[in-house]
Design an enzyme around this catalytic site. Structure first.
Site, mmCIF file in Angstrom:
data_model
loop_
_atom_site.group_PDB
_atom_site.id
_atom_site.type_symbol
_atom_site.label_atom_id
_atom_site.label_comp_id
_atom_site.label_asym_id
_atom_site.label_seq_id
_atom_site.Cartn_x
_atom_site.Cartn_y
_atom_site.Cartn_z
ATOM 1 N N CYS A 21 0.835 -1.197 0.000
ATOM 2 C CA CYS A 21 0.000 0.000 0.000
ATOM 3 C C CYS A 21 0.879 1.260 0.000
ATOM 4 O O CYS A 21 1.816 1.360 -0.775
ATOM 5 C CB CYS A 21 -0.944 -0.055 1.194
ATOM 6 S SG CYS A 21 -2.335 1.088 1.127
ATOM 7 N N THR A 22 0.609 2.209 0.887
ATOM 8 C CA THR A 22 1.350 3.474 0.890
ATOM 9 C C THR A 22 2.721 3.365 1.532
ATOM 10 O O THR A 22 3.407 4.372 1.705
ATOM 11 C CB THR A 22 0.538 4.578 1.597
ATOM 12 O OG1 THR A 22 0.176 4.125 2.901
ATOM 13 C CG2 THR A 22 -0.709 4.917 0.800
#
Length: 319
Positions: A105-106
């Protein structure tokens, strides 16, 4: 077989599933093949961290005390938006020491801040791809796939994509049988191909608010090989073709034709990946009519022919 060390970085406001998803995959693989993975978690000072959902995670140790792992996993979450400079500095110095570097993800934002994605192709959660590309023009950001591998650096999209990537790494390390066993235990697909879109056709479009249009969306999904002309769909919604086309686009963000194209392509891709059906049979089932029509769609949208797509992404054996 040498044991592989997996180090998962922890920080406040981390996304808990970004941590536990890959950890469960590697732990499951170690259960199947004892001694294959040693999994450790670490925060900057070795203290507990609070996840974005409010859970508290207690790490095994402090990052400065950890030796270079075989696999360094950097999860995402709200904490990546205001990253601790000390964490970024630790990644900058220690990321290159890992044999494989993975973000979920981030977590890609942390790798980018540390300069570890410069000159590489990468992805992240769809909602942050534009920001990643804008803030780091030196990175080739691809917003479509669920995970991207660029040599030893792997980046993945949101949450569950970290599981897909972890399964792919287990398959690479220990073989398909182990990865399949872990996937079955977790009740997930063995793996989605890395270049599979982050969105399914249904998720890429907005869900219509009006029930007749929602019903039409569902009908399209369940009958990709049927008559999906605007006239036929409009009749199902009990609207004139012109009114239907305008309302569908307003409520979903896509024209009916574009939505149908996405559903048919997704259906054909799944059949190529998951079945041994012939290309001619798949082209009929997916609404293309002929193998040539399906080939043109694949080349136009995916840049590859159906046969080549199957060769690259269908498992060697079908369970």
């Amino acid at each position: 077989m040498a044991q592989r060390t997996v180090l998962v970085v922890l920080f406040d406001d981390v996304q808990s599933l970004d941590v536990t998803g890959p950890v469960e995959v590697f732990a499951g693989a170690d259960t199947c093949t004892p001694g294959s993975y040693e999994i450790r978690t670490a925060s900057l000072d070795g203290g507990p961290v609070r996840t974005s959902s409010g859970l508290t995670l207690v790490p095994d140790g402090a990052l400065p005390d950890e030796a270079g792992p075989d696999l360094l996993v950097v999860p995402g979450g709200r904490g990546t938006r205001r990253a601790d400079p000390r964490l970024v500095d630790w990644l900058r110095r220690n990321g290159p020491r890992a044999r494989r570097l993975v973000s979920v993800c981030t977590g890609a934002i942390l790798l980018a801040e540390a300069g570890l994605l410069d000159g590489r192709r990468a992805t992240t959660h769809w909602a942050y791809c534009e920001k990643l590309a804008r803030d780091h023009p030196e990175i080739d950001v691809d917003a479509d796939p669920i995970f991207v591998r660029d040599e030893h650096v792997c980046t993945s999209a949101g949450v569950t994509a970290g599981i897909d990537l972890a399964l792919a790494l287990v398959e690479e390390d220990l073989g398909r049988d182990v990865a399949l066993t872990v996937a079955r235990h977790l009740v997930v697909f063995l793996r989605r191909p890395g270049n599979q879109a982050q969105f399914s056709a249904q998720l890429a479009a907005q869900t219509a608010s009006r029930e007749p249009l929602r019903d039409v969306q569902q009908w399209i999904t369940e009958h990709p090989g049927g008559d999906l002309s605007v006239e036929a769909l409009a009749a199902r919604a009990r609207l004139s073709p012109r009114h239907f086309a305008r309302a569908f686009r307003t409520e979903t963000g896509l024209t009916p034709g574009r939505y149908v194209d996405r559903v048919r392509l997704e259906h054909a891709r799944r059949l190529l990946e998951d079945t041994g059906d012939g290309v001619e049979e798949i082209s009929r089932a997916s609404g293309y009519g002929t193998p040539e029509a399906m080939r043109r769609a694949f080349v136009r949208i995916l840049g590859t022919a159906p046969a080549e797509y199957r060769r690259r992404f269908r498992p060697a054996t079908t369970e």
